[in-house]
Write a protein that holds these residues in place. Sequence first.
Motif, PDB file in Angstrom:
ATOM      1  N   MET A   1     -51.263  23.422 -50.387  1.00  0.00           N
ATOM      2  CA  MET A   1     -50.894  23.668 -51.659  1.00  0.00           C
ATOM      3  C   MET A   1     -50.856  22.289 -52.346  1.00  0.00           C
ATOM      4  O   MET A   1     -51.533  22.152 -53.362  1.00  0.00           O
ATOM      5  N   ARG A   2     -50.628  21.190 -51.809  1.00  0.00           N
ATOM      6  CA  ARG A   2     -50.876  19.879 -52.362  1.00  0.00           C
ATOM      7  C   ARG A   2     -52.193  19.559 -52.619  1.00  0.00           C
ATOM      8  O   ARG A   2     -52.638  18.885 -53.486  1.00  0.00           O
TER       9      ARG A   2
ATOM     10  N   ALA B   1     -56.963  19.233 -56.371  1.00  0.00           N
ATOM     11  CA  ALA B   1     -58.052  19.728 -56.989  1.00  0.00           C
ATOM     12  C   ALA B   1     -58.067  20.084 -58.450  1.00  0.00           C
ATOM     13  O   ALA B   1     -58.756  19.773 -59.298  1.00  0.00           O
ATOM     14  N   VAL B   2     -56.649  20.570 -58.835  1.00  0.00           N
ATOM     15  CA  VAL B   2     -56.621  20.767 -60.165  1.00  0.00           C
ATOM     16  C   VAL B   2     -56.628  19.522 -61.105  1.00  0.00           C
ATOM     17  O   VAL B   2     -57.150  19.564 -62.061  1.00  0.00           O
TER      18      VAL B   2
ATOM     19  N   LEU C   1     -47.616  17.302 -56.543  1.00  0.00           N
ATOM     20  CA  LEU C   1     -46.855  18.580 -56.488  1.00  0.00           C
ATOM     21  C   LEU C   1     -45.337  18.273 -56.152  1.00  0.00           C
ATOM     22  O   LEU C   1     -44.868  17.479 -55.388  1.00  0.00           O
ATOM     23  N   VAL C   2     -44.353  18.805 -57.176  1.00  0.00           N
ATOM     24  CA  VAL C   2     -42.922  18.495 -56.846  1.00  0.00           C
ATOM     25  C   VAL C   2     -42.412  19.680 -55.789  1.00  0.00           C
ATOM     26  O   VAL C   2     -41.410  19.594 -54.942  1.00  0.00           O
TER      27      VAL C   2
ATOM     28  N   ALA D   1     -45.733  30.066 -59.882  1.00  0.00           N
ATOM     29  CA  ALA D   1     -46.074  28.635 -60.388  1.00  0.00           C
ATOM     30  C   ALA D   1     -45.551  27.694 -59.853  1.00  0.00           C
ATOM     31  O   ALA D   1     -44.557  27.810 -59.110  1.00  0.00           O
ATOM     32  N   LEU D   2     -46.002  26.506 -59.936  1.00  0.00           N
ATOM     33  CA  LEU D   2     -45.700  25.140 -59.211  1.00  0.00           C
ATOM     34  C   LEU D   2     -45.345  24.232 -60.237  1.00  0.00           C
ATOM     35  O   LEU D   2     -45.935  23.975 -61.260  1.00  0.00           O
TER      36      LEU D   2
END
Length: 283
Positions: A1-2, A7-8, A18-19, A30-31
Amino acid sequence: MRDAIEAVGTAAGIRLRLVRPFQGGEQGGALLVEDADGLPLVVTLQSEPWKSARLLAAEPVMRDAVSRGWPAAAWLRTGRLPNGTAYVVQEFVDGEPLTTIDRSAAEAVVRANRTQRGIGPDAAFDDSAQLLAVTRSHPWRSAVADRSSAGRAVVDRGDQLIRTRGSETLPSDDVVHGDLSASNLLRDPTGRIRFVDTETVGRGTRVRDLADLLRQCALATWDSTEAEAVLAGEARSIAGNGVFTTCLVAVSVNNLAWWAEHRTIEQFDDACARTLDLFDRSS
Protein backbone atom coordinates in the motif's frame (compact mmCIF):
# COMPACT_ATOMS: atom_id res chain seq x y z
CA MET A 1 0.00 0.00 0.00
CA ARG A 2 2.88 2.37 0.75
CA ASP A 3 4.24 1.74 -2.76
CA ALA A 4 0.85 2.68 -4.22
CA ILE A 5 0.78 5.93 -2.24
CA GLU A 6 4.28 6.78 -3.41
CA ALA A 7 3.13 6.12 -6.98
CA VAL A 8 0.13 8.42 -6.49
CA GLY A 9 2.41 11.13 -5.13
CA THR A 10 4.72 10.81 -8.11
CA ALA A 11 1.83 10.92 -10.59
CA ALA A 12 0.15 13.84 -8.82
CA GLY A 13 3.37 15.79 -8.31
CA ILE A 14 3.12 15.90 -4.52
CA ARG A 15 4.97 14.06 -1.80
CA LEU A 16 2.67 11.76 0.17
CA ARG A 17 3.09 9.54 3.22
CA LEU A 18 0.63 6.81 4.19
CA VAL A 19 -0.83 7.29 7.68
CA ARG A 20 -3.50 4.57 7.85
CA PRO A 21 -6.51 3.13 6.06
CA PHE A 22 -9.89 4.43 7.15
CA GLN A 23 -11.88 1.85 9.04
CA GLY A 24 -15.54 0.96 8.54
CA GLY A 25 -17.72 3.24 6.48
CA GLU A 26 -15.96 6.52 7.27
CA GLN A 27 -14.61 7.42 3.83
CA GLY A 28 -14.64 3.63 3.42
CA GLY A 29 -11.97 2.04 1.23
CA ALA A 30 -9.92 5.23 1.39
CA LEU A 31 -6.48 5.96 2.84
CA LEU A 32 -5.43 8.77 5.13
CA VAL A 33 -2.16 10.33 3.97
CA GLU A 34 -0.05 13.41 4.70
CA ASP A 35 1.75 15.71 2.33
CA ALA A 36 5.26 17.06 2.89
CA ASP A 37 3.91 19.77 5.22
CA GLY A 38 1.92 17.30 7.33
CA LEU A 39 -1.43 18.33 5.83
CA PRO A 40 -3.89 15.41 6.00
CA LEU A 41 -5.41 14.28 2.72
CA VAL A 42 -7.47 11.31 1.56
CA VAL A 43 -6.54 8.99 -1.31
CA THR A 44 -8.94 6.60 -3.03
CA LEU A 45 -7.72 3.96 -5.48
CA GLN A 46 -9.84 2.09 -8.02
CA SER A 47 -8.40 -0.70 -10.17
CA GLU A 48 -11.60 -2.21 -11.66
CA PRO A 49 -11.76 -0.86 -15.24
CA TRP A 50 -15.37 0.37 -15.41
CA LYS A 51 -15.24 1.82 -11.91
CA SER A 52 -11.95 3.59 -12.57
CA ALA A 53 -13.36 5.08 -15.77
CA ARG A 54 -16.41 6.35 -13.91
CA LEU A 55 -14.23 7.80 -11.14
CA LEU A 56 -12.15 9.81 -13.60
CA ALA A 57 -15.28 10.99 -15.42
CA ALA A 58 -16.66 12.27 -12.12
CA GLU A 59 -13.77 14.72 -11.56
CA PRO A 60 -15.25 17.70 -13.47
CA VAL A 61 -18.65 17.03 -11.88
CA MET A 62 -17.12 17.21 -8.42
CA ARG A 63 -15.12 20.32 -9.21
CA ASP A 64 -18.20 22.12 -10.50
CA ALA A 65 -20.52 20.98 -7.70
CA VAL A 66 -18.14 21.95 -4.90
CA SER A 67 -17.52 25.35 -6.53
CA ARG A 68 -21.30 25.89 -6.50
CA GLY A 69 -21.56 25.20 -2.78
CA TRP A 70 -22.17 21.45 -2.47
CA PRO A 71 -20.55 20.59 0.90
CA ALA A 72 -18.60 17.58 -0.30
CA ALA A 73 -14.93 16.85 0.23
CA ALA A 74 -13.13 18.56 -2.66
CA TRP A 75 -11.18 16.51 -5.19
CA LEU A 76 -7.68 17.96 -5.54
CA ARG A 77 -5.95 15.58 -7.99
CA THR A 78 -7.08 12.69 -10.19
CA GLY A 79 -5.33 10.46 -12.68
CA ARG A 80 -4.11 6.99 -13.54
CA LEU A 81 -1.09 5.08 -12.34
CA PRO A 82 1.10 3.19 -14.85
CA ASN A 83 -0.76 -0.05 -14.02
CA GLY A 84 -4.10 1.51 -14.96
CA THR A 85 -5.38 2.11 -11.43
CA ALA A 86 -7.29 5.37 -11.09
CA TYR A 87 -6.69 7.59 -8.09
CA VAL A 88 -8.21 10.66 -6.49
CA VAL A 89 -6.57 12.84 -3.85
CA GLN A 90 -9.27 14.51 -1.78
CA GLU A 91 -9.64 17.12 0.90
CA PHE A 92 -9.60 15.66 4.41
CA VAL A 93 -12.79 16.56 6.27
CA ASP A 94 -12.38 17.07 10.00
CA GLY A 95 -15.66 15.61 11.17
CA GLU A 96 -17.42 12.78 12.95
CA PRO A 97 -19.24 10.09 10.94
CA LEU A 98 -22.92 9.73 11.67
CA THR A 99 -23.63 6.50 13.52
CA THR A 100 -27.39 7.00 13.53
CA ILE A 101 -29.86 9.21 11.71
CA ASP A 102 -32.14 10.96 14.19
CA ARG A 103 -34.38 13.96 13.54
CA SER A 104 -31.54 16.46 14.00
CA ALA A 105 -29.26 14.59 11.60
CA ALA A 106 -32.06 14.21 9.05
CA GLU A 107 -32.75 17.94 9.13
CA ALA A 108 -29.04 18.66 8.62
CA VAL A 109 -28.97 16.25 5.67
CA VAL A 110 -32.00 17.99 4.15
CA ARG A 111 -30.23 21.35 4.35
CA ALA A 112 -27.16 19.91 2.65
CA ASN A 113 -29.28 18.12 0.06
CA ARG A 114 -30.86 21.42 -1.00
CA THR A 115 -27.47 22.64 -2.24
CA GLN A 116 -27.60 19.90 -4.91
CA ARG A 117 -30.57 21.50 -6.66
CA GLY A 118 -30.14 22.20 -10.36
CA ILE A 119 -26.34 21.85 -10.52
CA GLY A 120 -26.05 18.53 -12.36
CA PRO A 121 -23.93 18.97 -15.51
CA ASP A 122 -25.32 17.47 -18.73
CA ALA A 123 -22.15 15.44 -19.27
CA ALA A 124 -22.35 13.71 -15.88
CA PHE A 125 -23.36 10.06 -15.39
CA ASP A 126 -27.18 9.83 -15.67
CA ASP A 127 -28.21 8.33 -12.35
CA SER A 128 -31.91 8.76 -13.10
CA ALA A 129 -31.60 6.59 -16.22
CA GLN A 130 -29.96 3.86 -14.15
CA LEU A 131 -32.69 4.03 -11.49
CA LEU A 132 -35.40 3.65 -14.13
CA ALA A 133 -33.53 0.67 -15.61
CA VAL A 134 -33.50 -1.03 -12.19
CA THR A 135 -37.30 -0.77 -12.03
CA ARG A 136 -37.72 -2.33 -15.48
CA SER A 137 -35.04 -4.70 -16.70
CA HIS A 138 -31.66 -4.84 -15.01
CA PRO A 139 -29.38 -7.59 -13.60
CA TRP A 140 -29.77 -6.15 -10.08
CA ARG A 141 -33.53 -6.58 -10.32
CA SER A 142 -33.12 -10.21 -11.35
CA ALA A 143 -30.58 -10.81 -8.57
CA VAL A 144 -33.16 -9.78 -5.96
CA ALA A 145 -36.12 -11.62 -7.47
CA ASP A 146 -34.15 -14.84 -7.98
CA ARG A 147 -32.54 -14.95 -4.54
CA SER A 148 -35.66 -16.00 -2.61
CA SER A 149 -39.42 -15.67 -2.41
CA ALA A 150 -38.90 -12.64 -0.16
CA GLY A 151 -36.84 -11.00 -2.89
CA ARG A 152 -39.53 -11.75 -5.44
CA ALA A 153 -42.11 -10.18 -3.08
CA VAL A 154 -40.07 -6.96 -2.92
CA VAL A 155 -39.79 -6.74 -6.71
CA ASP A 156 -43.48 -7.48 -7.22
CA ARG A 157 -44.57 -4.98 -4.56
CA GLY A 158 -42.25 -2.38 -6.02
CA ASP A 159 -43.72 -2.93 -9.47
CA GLN A 160 -47.21 -2.48 -8.06
CA LEU A 161 -46.26 0.75 -6.30
CA ILE A 162 -44.72 2.21 -9.43
CA ARG A 163 -47.73 1.24 -11.57
CA THR A 164 -50.21 2.84 -9.18
CA ARG A 165 -48.26 5.68 -7.57
CA GLY A 166 -44.93 6.02 -9.32
CA SER A 167 -43.53 8.06 -12.19
CA GLU A 168 -42.33 6.87 -15.60
CA THR A 169 -39.77 9.69 -15.74
CA LEU A 170 -37.32 11.16 -13.27
CA PRO A 171 -35.72 14.63 -13.18
CA SER A 172 -32.01 14.67 -13.98
CA ASP A 173 -30.81 18.21 -13.32
CA ASP A 174 -29.55 17.84 -9.72
CA VAL A 175 -26.21 16.59 -8.53
CA VAL A 176 -26.60 13.28 -6.71
CA HIS A 177 -24.21 11.45 -4.42
CA GLY A 178 -25.42 8.11 -5.76
CA ASP A 179 -24.51 5.91 -2.79
CA LEU A 180 -25.64 7.80 0.27
CA SER A 181 -25.57 6.28 3.74
CA ALA A 182 -24.83 7.47 7.25
CA SER A 183 -21.22 6.33 6.88
CA ASN A 184 -20.78 8.71 3.93
CA LEU A 185 -21.88 11.72 5.99
CA LEU A 186 -19.61 13.62 8.37
CA ARG A 187 -20.66 16.36 10.77
CA ASP A 188 -17.93 18.99 10.92
CA PRO A 189 -17.13 21.09 14.03
CA THR A 190 -19.65 23.75 12.93
CA GLY A 191 -22.45 21.18 12.78
CA ARG A 192 -22.59 21.21 8.98
CA ILE A 193 -23.03 17.94 7.09
CA ARG A 194 -20.21 17.08 4.67
CA PHE A 195 -20.37 14.39 1.99
CA VAL A 196 -17.55 11.89 1.43
CA ASP A 197 -17.12 8.73 -0.68
CA THR A 198 -18.39 10.61 -3.72
CA GLU A 199 -16.97 8.36 -6.45
CA THR A 200 -20.53 7.58 -7.64
CA VAL A 201 -21.51 11.25 -8.11
CA GLY A 202 -23.70 12.00 -11.11
CA ARG A 203 -26.72 13.93 -12.30
CA GLY A 204 -30.28 12.96 -11.48
CA THR A 205 -32.76 13.89 -8.80
CA ARG A 206 -31.69 14.67 -5.27
CA VAL A 207 -34.79 12.77 -4.16
CA ARG A 208 -32.71 9.66 -4.83
CA ASP A 209 -30.22 10.49 -2.08
CA LEU A 210 -32.99 11.15 0.45
CA ALA A 211 -34.69 7.88 -0.53
CA ASP A 212 -31.40 6.03 -0.14
CA LEU A 213 -30.92 7.35 3.38
CA LEU A 214 -34.55 6.58 4.19
CA ARG A 215 -33.98 3.02 3.02
CA GLN A 216 -30.98 2.71 5.31
CA CYS A 217 -33.01 3.99 8.26
CA ALA A 218 -35.60 1.28 7.64
CA LEU A 219 -32.95 -1.46 7.60
CA ALA A 220 -31.03 -0.14 10.61
CA THR A 221 -31.51 -1.07 14.26
CA TRP A 222 -31.82 2.50 15.54
CA ASP A 223 -35.18 4.22 16.10
CA SER A 224 -35.63 6.32 12.97
CA THR A 225 -39.35 7.19 13.07
CA GLU A 226 -38.84 10.95 13.22
CA ALA A 227 -35.94 10.90 10.77
CA GLU A 228 -38.00 8.92 8.25
CA ALA A 229 -40.78 11.50 8.45
CA VAL A 230 -38.32 14.35 7.79
CA LEU A 231 -36.65 12.60 4.85
CA ALA A 232 -39.87 11.40 3.23
CA GLY A 233 -41.55 14.77 3.67
CA GLU A 234 -38.67 16.61 2.01
CA ALA A 235 -38.43 14.04 -0.79
CA ARG A 236 -42.13 14.40 -1.64
CA SER A 237 -41.92 18.19 -1.56
CA ILE A 238 -39.15 18.26 -4.16
CA ALA A 239 -40.81 16.50 -7.08
CA GLY A 240 -44.03 14.89 -5.85
CA ASN A 241 -45.01 11.46 -4.58
CA GLY A 242 -44.56 9.76 -7.95
CA VAL A 243 -40.86 10.56 -8.23
CA PHE A 244 -40.33 9.74 -4.55
CA THR A 245 -42.03 6.33 -4.95
CA THR A 246 -40.01 5.39 -8.01
CA CYS A 247 -36.74 6.44 -6.37
CA LEU A 248 -37.54 4.55 -3.18
CA VAL A 249 -38.32 1.33 -5.05
CA ALA A 250 -35.25 1.65 -7.27
CA VAL A 251 -32.72 2.34 -4.49
CA SER A 252 -34.23 -0.46 -2.41
CA VAL A 253 -33.86 -3.02 -5.21
CA ASN A 254 -30.40 -1.64 -5.97
CA ASN A 255 -29.26 -2.15 -2.38
CA LEU A 256 -30.89 -5.55 -1.98
CA ALA A 257 -28.93 -6.77 -5.00
CA TRP A 258 -25.82 -6.19 -2.87
CA TRP A 259 -27.41 -8.09 0.04
CA ALA A 260 -28.22 -10.96 -2.33
CA GLU A 261 -24.56 -11.33 -3.23
CA HIS A 262 -22.86 -10.58 0.08
CA ARG A 263 -25.20 -11.78 2.86
CA THR A 264 -26.77 -15.04 3.97
CA ILE A 265 -30.27 -15.97 2.85
CA GLU A 266 -31.54 -15.27 6.38
CA GLN A 267 -30.02 -11.80 6.41
CA PHE A 268 -31.29 -11.12 2.91
CA ASP A 269 -34.83 -12.20 3.77
CA ASP A 270 -34.82 -10.02 6.90
CA ALA A 271 -33.73 -7.02 4.83
CA CYS A 272 -36.52 -7.79 2.35
CA ALA A 273 -39.09 -7.91 5.17
CA ARG A 274 -37.93 -4.52 6.46
CA THR A 275 -38.07 -3.13 2.92
CA LEU A 276 -41.65 -4.32 2.48
CA ASP A 277 -42.57 -2.64 5.77
CA LEU A 278 -40.99 0.57 4.47
CA PHE A 279 -42.98 0.32 1.24
CA ASP A 280 -46.17 -0.05 3.28
CA ARG A 281 -45.35 2.95 5.48
CA SER A 282 -44.43 5.11 2.49
CA SER A 283 -47.30 4.23 0.17
